[in-house]
Design an enzyme around this catalytic site. Structure first.
Site, PDB file in Angstrom:
ATOM      1  N   TYR A  85      32.127  42.521  40.116  1.00 49.36           N
ATOM      2  CA  TYR A  85      31.574  42.555  41.475  1.00 49.36           C
ATOM      3  C   TYR A  85      31.558  43.991  42.028  1.00 49.36           C
ATOM      4  O   TYR A  85      30.779  44.312  42.917  1.00 49.36           O
ATOM      5  CB  TYR A  85      32.428  41.721  42.429  1.00 49.36           C
ATOM      6  CG  TYR A  85      32.277  40.214  42.332  1.00 49.36           C
ATOM      7  CD1 TYR A  85      31.439  39.613  41.389  1.00 49.36           C
ATOM      8  CD2 TYR A  85      32.970  39.389  43.209  1.00 49.36           C
ATOM      9  CE1 TYR A  85      31.327  38.229  41.321  1.00 49.36           C
ATOM     10  CE2 TYR A  85      32.853  38.004  43.154  1.00 49.36           C
ATOM     11  CZ  TYR A  85      32.031  37.426  42.202  1.00 49.36           C
ATOM     12  OH  TYR A  85      31.926  36.061  42.160  1.00 49.36           O
ATOM     13  N   GLY A  86      32.478  44.808  41.512  1.00 48.28           N
ATOM     14  CA  GLY A  86      32.812  46.068  42.163  1.00 48.28           C
ATOM     15  C   GLY A  86      31.703  47.084  42.359  1.00 48.28           C
ATOM     16  O   GLY A  86      31.837  47.984  43.190  1.00 48.28           O
ATOM     17  N   CYS A 144      42.850  46.668  42.909  1.00 49.29           N
ATOM     18  CA  CYS A 144      41.923  45.790  42.196  1.00 49.29           C
ATOM     19  C   CYS A 144      42.813  44.914  41.342  1.00 49.29           C
ATOM     20  O   CYS A 144      43.689  45.422  40.627  1.00 49.29           O
ATOM     21  CB  CYS A 144      40.962  46.584  41.318  1.00 49.29           C
ATOM     22  SG  CYS A 144      40.038  45.537  40.144  1.00 49.29           S
ATOM     23  N   THR A 145      42.599  43.598  41.428  1.00 46.19           N
ATOM     24  CA  THR A 145      43.538  42.698  40.744  1.00 46.19           C
ATOM     25  C   THR A 145      43.435  42.780  39.226  1.00 46.19           C
ATOM     26  O   THR A 145      44.309  42.259  38.524  1.00 46.19           O
ATOM     27  CB  THR A 145      43.328  41.242  41.216  1.00 46.19           C
ATOM     28  OG1 THR A 145      41.947  40.906  41.075  1.00 46.19           O
ATOM     29  CG2 THR A 145      43.756  41.086  42.658  1.00 46.19           C
ATOM     30  N   HIS A 146      42.390  43.408  38.716  1.00 46.82           N
ATOM     31  CA  HIS A 146      42.339  43.648  37.267  1.00 46.82           C
ATOM     32  C   HIS A 146      43.345  44.726  36.850  1.00 46.82           C
ATOM     33  O   HIS A 146      43.805  44.737  35.712  1.00 46.82           O
ATOM     34  CB  HIS A 146      40.950  44.121  36.835  1.00 46.82           C
ATOM     35  CG  HIS A 146      39.924  43.025  36.698  1.00 46.82           C
ATOM     36  ND1 HIS A 146      39.373  42.392  37.789  1.00 46.82           N
ATOM     37  CD2 HIS A 146      39.346  42.470  35.605  1.00 46.82           C
ATOM     38  CE1 HIS A 146      38.491  41.496  37.354  1.00 46.82           C
ATOM     39  NE2 HIS A 146      38.463  41.524  36.034  1.00 46.82           N
ATOM     40  N   CYS A 179      40.886  38.935  44.840  1.00 49.19           N
ATOM     41  CA  CYS A 179      39.962  40.014  44.520  1.00 49.19           C
ATOM     42  C   CYS A 179      39.872  40.942  45.731  1.00 49.19           C
ATOM     43  O   CYS A 179      39.514  40.499  46.832  1.00 49.19           O
ATOM     44  CB  CYS A 179      38.599  39.401  44.213  1.00 49.19           C
ATOM     45  SG  CYS A 179      37.299  40.592  43.909  1.00 49.19           S
ATOM     46  N   ASN A 180      40.191  42.189  45.530  1.00 48.80           N
ATOM     47  CA  ASN A 180      40.116  43.148  46.632  1.00 48.80           C
ATOM     48  C   ASN A 180      38.674  43.397  47.056  1.00 48.80           C
ATOM     49  O   ASN A 180      38.382  43.573  48.241  1.00 48.80           O
ATOM     50  CB  ASN A 180      40.738  44.473  46.199  1.00 48.80           C
ATOM     51  CG  ASN A 180      42.238  44.362  46.020  1.00 48.80           C
ATOM     52  OD1 ASN A 180      42.998  44.570  46.951  1.00 48.80           O
ATOM     53  ND2 ASN A 180      42.676  44.001  44.817  1.00 48.80           N
ATOM     54  N   THR A 181      37.778  43.422  46.064  1.00 42.13           N
ATOM     55  CA  THR A 181      36.376  43.694  46.377  1.00 42.13           C
ATOM     56  C   THR A 181      35.816  42.581  47.265  1.00 42.13           C
ATOM     57  O   THR A 181      35.175  42.852  48.295  1.00 42.13           O
ATOM     58  CB  THR A 181      35.560  43.786  45.076  1.00 42.13           C
ATOM     59  OG1 THR A 181      36.225  44.690  44.181  1.00 42.13           O
ATOM     60  CG2 THR A 181      34.153  44.263  45.338  1.00 42.13           C
TER      61      THR A 181
HETATM   62  N1  DGL Z   1      39.407  42.047  40.503  1.00 37.34           N
HETATM   63  C1  DGL Z   1      38.548  42.432  41.536  1.00 37.34           C
HETATM   64  C2  DGL Z   1      39.191  43.272  42.597  1.00 37.34           C
HETATM   65  O1  DGL Z   1      40.332  43.052  42.915  1.00 37.34           O
HETATM   66  C3  DGL Z   1      37.124  42.807  41.271  1.00 37.34           C
HETATM   67  C4  DGL Z   1      36.750  43.458  40.053  1.00 37.34           C
HETATM   68  C5  DGL Z   1      35.257  43.526  39.887  1.00 37.34           C
HETATM   69  O2  DGL Z   1      34.664  42.479  39.658  1.00 37.34           O
HETATM   70  O3  DGL Z   1      34.714  44.632  39.991  1.00 37.34           O
HETATM   71  O4  DGL Z   1      38.575  44.128  43.175  1.00 37.34           O
END
Ligand code: DGL
Length: 365
Positions: free
Chosen positions: A38-39, A202-204, A69-71
């Site tokens: 999503y970012g 970012c949770t990743h 998800c932060n985004t």
């Molecule tokens: N894990 C997500 C976050 O916390 C988004 C990562 C992505 O899809 O770019 O922002």
């Protein structure tokens, strides 16, 4: 029943923390792997994808959806909370929460309810590095919310484009390269001064937290967003126990993906060995064809971003301004053990025979 939503694998870091913290709760995860990352997407797309994901989790019985998800939190949480959910009677009694608020509370050691600088926070001149996706960094959500409480905090924010792709694809060399470069650039931004703490926004990124730690000065405190979110959710559920309940009496753990379940399960097991096998969820509709239930709602979502000042992005409540880690109540006694039972049936398809119209595939029992 609680839902956790992310674009892909990242939200599983939050989901795992919640599963450990709330072993008696039913928690369903939805990763929108068909559309990740999503970012780097336009903000309206992120809002619409997030709304779709939230609706799917509501439709399978979640009363509360946590954006893992932060985004999605930065782009969509406040709009969904303020401009969408209150206008959707079919989702009455449900709520959507983001994950920026608890992270800001932990990073500033300031309750979310404190929205103007007060002693001693107003004298806090900590140095904080925030890593995040392009959209999260561009949104300025961390800067705004931290400075609202602690105007003297020195912030260095750094976007890490490509890192989510590298993590999703298991490309360790690329992840290492991107993290090394990001840390180097961020440390240049601090002028070489060791930061007081680092936010992996970012949770990743917790999946590669050891790489960040290795490229940052020794002893730097990297804040654990999943644990912080679990702490805050515990507090929230103590005050709003209805959101934790579900209609089935079953304690369920389900993990859904709009991507390939086998591939995604294998990828998730690289960092969470016991993650349940993913179930297939149909890909969300293409944005160009997407029509919301009500045109008014679509219109609301098309509005330009709500100005940053004055209202919360993502607090753990829509209507209750006293959220704060510092007002945590004692833990309630654990509920009696519940009988495990099969997952509930999903709501009927609007266009009976088409699996794509049904939204999420039938549960695997
Ligand atoms: N894990 C997500 C976050 O916390 C988004 C990562 C992505 O899809 O770019 O922002």
């Amino acid at each position: 029943m609680i839902g956790v939503l992310d674009s892909g694998l990242g939200g599983l870091t939050v989901h795992e923390a919640l599963v450990r913290r709330f072993p008696k709760l039913s928690i369903i995860y939805l990763g929108d792997h068909a559309n990740d990352p999503y970012g780097d997407r336009p903000s309206q797309e992120i809002v619409a994808q997030t709304r779709d994901g939230v609706e799917r989790l509501f439709a399978v019985g979640c009363r509360l959806v946590l954006l893992g998800c932060n985004t999605a939190t930065a782009m969509a949480a406040r709009r969904l909370q303020q401009a969408w959910l209150p206008h959707e009677p079919r989702w009455a009694g449900r709520n959507v929460l983001g994950i920026v608020a608890p992270t800001v509370e932990a990073a500033t050691r300031t309750p979310w309810a404190v929205t103007t600088p007060r002693y001693p926070q107003k004298n806090n001149d900590d140095l904080i590095i925030v890593f995040g996706t392009t959209r999260t960094v561009q949104s300025g959500v961390y800067r705004e919310e931290i400075h609202k409480r602690c105007p003297r905090v020195r912030l260095v924010e750094h976007a890490c484009p490509g890192l989510v792709d590298a993590i999703e694809g298991g490309d360790e060399a690329a992840a290492e390269r991107i993290v090394a470069r990001a840390c180097e650039t961020a440390m240049q931004g601090t002028g070489g001064e060791r930061p007081d703490r680092v936010i992996l926004g970012c949770t990743h990124y917790p999946i590669v937290a050891t790489r960040f730690q290795a490229h940052l000065p020794d002893g730097v405190r990297v804040l654990s967003q999943p644990e912080t979110v679990a702490d805050s959710l515990e507090d929230y559920l103590a005050r709003h126990p209805a959101y934790a309940g579900d209609d089935t009496g079953a304690c369920m753990l389900r993990v859904l993906t709009t991507g390939d379940p086998n591939q995604v399960t294998a990828a998730a097991r690289r960092f969470w060995r016991d993650v349940p096998t993913h179930e297939a969820a149909c890909a969300f509709p293409k944005r160009s064809r997407k029509k919301c239930a009500s045109p008014e709602t679509d219109a609301l979502l098309e509005r330009p971003a709500i100005p940053a000042s004055g209202s919360p992005h993502c607090r753990f409540r829509r209507d209750d301004p006293d959220q704060s880690l510092s007002r945590r109540r004692p833990r309630p006694p654990p509920p009696p053990p519940r009988r495990r039972s099969p997952p509930p049936r999903l709501p009927p398809s609007s266009s009976a025979s088409s699996p794509s119209a049904r939204g999420i595939s039938s549960p695997v029992s």
